[in-house]
Design a protein around this motif. Sequence first.
Motif, PDB file in Angstrom:
ATOM      1  N   LYS A  18      14.390 -18.705  24.650  1.00  0.00           N
ATOM      2  CA  LYS A  18      14.712 -18.437  23.252  1.00  0.00           C
ATOM      3  C   LYS A  18      16.210 -18.188  23.137  1.00  0.00           C
ATOM      4  CE  LYS A  18      10.138 -16.852  22.288  1.00  0.00           C
ATOM      5  NZ  LYS A  18       9.246 -15.796  21.853  1.00  0.00           N
ATOM      6  N   THR A  19      16.850 -18.949  22.265  1.00  0.00           N
ATOM      7  CA  THR A  19      18.306 -18.919  22.162  1.00  0.00           C
ATOM      8  C   THR A  19      18.796 -18.230  20.890  1.00  0.00           C
ATOM      9  OG1 THR A  19      18.219 -21.123  21.181  1.00  0.00           O
ATOM     10  CG2 THR A  19      18.622 -21.002  23.551  1.00  0.00           C
ATOM     11  N   GLY A  20      17.893 -17.653  20.123  1.00  0.00           N
ATOM     12  CA  GLY A  20      18.279 -17.013  18.877  1.00  0.00           C
ATOM     13  C   GLY A  20      19.189 -15.810  19.061  1.00  0.00           C
ATOM     14  N   GLY A  21      19.209 -15.237  20.249  1.00  0.00           N
ATOM     15  CA  GLY A  21      20.057 -14.085  20.512  1.00  0.00           C
ATOM     16  C   GLY A  21      21.535 -14.415  20.576  1.00  0.00           C
ATOM     17  N   TRP A  22      21.868 -15.711  20.596  1.00  0.00           N
ATOM     18  CA  TRP A  22      23.260 -16.132  20.648  1.00  0.00           C
ATOM     19  C   TRP A  22      23.929 -16.017  19.281  1.00  0.00           C
ATOM     20  CZ3 TRP A  22      22.945 -21.525  23.480  1.00  0.00           C
ATOM     21  CH2 TRP A  22      22.293 -21.358  24.717  1.00  0.00           C
ATOM     22  N   ARG A  23      23.139 -15.849  18.256  1.00  0.00           N
ATOM     23  CA  ARG A  23      23.582 -15.974  16.875  1.00  0.00           C
ATOM     24  C   ARG A  23      24.468 -14.813  16.435  1.00  0.00           C
ATOM     25  NH1 ARG A  23      18.572 -16.469  15.265  1.00  0.00           N
ATOM     26  NH2 ARG A  23      18.358 -14.254  14.954  1.00  0.00           N
ATOM     27  N   ASN A  24      25.571 -15.119  15.731  1.00  0.00           N
ATOM     28  CA  ASN A  24      26.408 -14.114  15.083  1.00  0.00           C
ATOM     29  C   ASN A  24      26.161 -14.078  13.580  1.00  0.00           C
ATOM     30  OD1 ASN A  24      27.767 -13.187  17.373  1.00  0.00           O
ATOM     31  ND2 ASN A  24      29.106 -14.955  17.340  1.00  0.00           N
ATOM     32  N   ASP A  60      12.858 -20.481  12.249  1.00  0.00           N
ATOM     33  CA  ASP A  60      12.386 -19.900  13.503  1.00  0.00           C
ATOM     34  C   ASP A  60      13.594 -19.227  14.155  1.00  0.00           C
ATOM     35  OD1 ASP A  60      11.458 -19.234  15.984  1.00  0.00           O
ATOM     36  OD2 ASP A  60      10.434 -21.139  16.334  1.00  0.00           O
ATOM     37  N   PHE A  61      13.689 -17.919  13.959  1.00  0.00           N
ATOM     38  CA  PHE A  61      14.861 -17.190  14.433  1.00  0.00           C
ATOM     39  C   PHE A  61      14.869 -16.988  15.947  1.00  0.00           C
ATOM     40  CE2 PHE A  61      14.764 -15.987   9.923  1.00  0.00           C
ATOM     41  CZ  PHE A  61      16.036 -16.432   9.579  1.00  0.00           C
ATOM     42  N   ASP A  62      13.796 -17.357  16.607  1.00  0.00           N
ATOM     43  CA  ASP A  62      13.811 -17.328  18.074  1.00  0.00           C
ATOM     44  C   ASP A  62      14.738 -18.411  18.630  1.00  0.00           C
ATOM     45  OD1 ASP A  62      12.057 -15.231  18.299  1.00  0.00           O
ATOM     46  OD2 ASP A  62      10.301 -16.503  18.567  1.00  0.00           O
ATOM     47  N   PHE A  63      14.978 -19.462  17.839  1.00  0.00           N
ATOM     48  CA  PHE A  63      15.773 -20.581  18.338  1.00  0.00           C
ATOM     49  C   PHE A  63      16.999 -20.899  17.482  1.00  0.00           C
ATOM     50  CE2 PHE A  63      11.469 -21.072  19.893  1.00  0.00           C
ATOM     51  CZ  PHE A  63      11.707 -21.145  21.254  1.00  0.00           C
ATOM     52  N   CYS A  64      17.082 -20.395  16.263  1.00  0.00           N
ATOM     53  CA  CYS A  64      18.245 -20.640  15.405  1.00  0.00           C
ATOM     54  C   CYS A  64      19.468 -19.961  16.019  1.00  0.00           C
ATOM     55  CB  CYS A  64      17.995 -20.078  14.012  1.00  0.00           C
ATOM     56  SG  CYS A  64      19.449 -20.110  12.949  1.00  0.00           S
ATOM     57  N   LYS A  65      20.511 -20.754  16.239  1.00  0.00           N
ATOM     58  CA  LYS A  65      21.742 -20.204  16.821  1.00  0.00           C
ATOM     59  C   LYS A  65      22.753 -19.836  15.743  1.00  0.00           C
ATOM     60  CE  LYS A  65      21.259 -22.877  21.059  1.00  0.00           C
ATOM     61  NZ  LYS A  65      20.747 -24.223  20.862  1.00  0.00           N
ATOM     62  N   GLY A  66      22.420 -20.064  14.479  1.00  0.00           N
ATOM     63  CA  GLY A  66      23.304 -19.678  13.391  1.00  0.00           C
ATOM     64  C   GLY A  66      24.507 -20.574  13.232  1.00  0.00           C
ATOM     65  N   CYS A  67      24.361 -21.844  13.516  1.00  0.00           N
ATOM     66  CA  CYS A  67      25.498 -22.765  13.434  1.00  0.00           C
ATOM     67  C   CYS A  67      25.956 -22.983  11.991  1.00  0.00           C
ATOM     68  CB  CYS A  67      25.161 -24.100  14.088  1.00  0.00           C
ATOM     69  SG  CYS A  67      23.909 -25.067  13.201  1.00  0.00           S
TER      70      CYS A  67
END
Length: 86
Positions: A18-24, A60-67
């Motif tokens: 899960k890459t959602g933790g990368w998000r700012n 799906d905020f588990d994978f949204c990186k907030g680009c």
Amino acid sequence: MKIIIGGAVEPGTTRVNKTGGWRNFRPLYHQDKCIKCGLCSLLCPDCSIEELEDKYVVFDFDFCKGCGICANECPSDAIEMVLEEK
């Protein structure tokens, strides 16, 4: 997540890690402004926006990186990027 020698991640683990933790920044969806065009879902590079039967979307905020591509391309400004609070 297991990292192999050289720092690379094993292929085929996209749905496991899960890459959602990368998000700012996170997308804030305004359903009342949505015109159901589906552009956000189509253009999301992480496939983290699912289009429902009624054509509205969920993130799906588990994978949204907030680009922010979804917010930038939305023709009705139904998606706003807001600072992620952790």
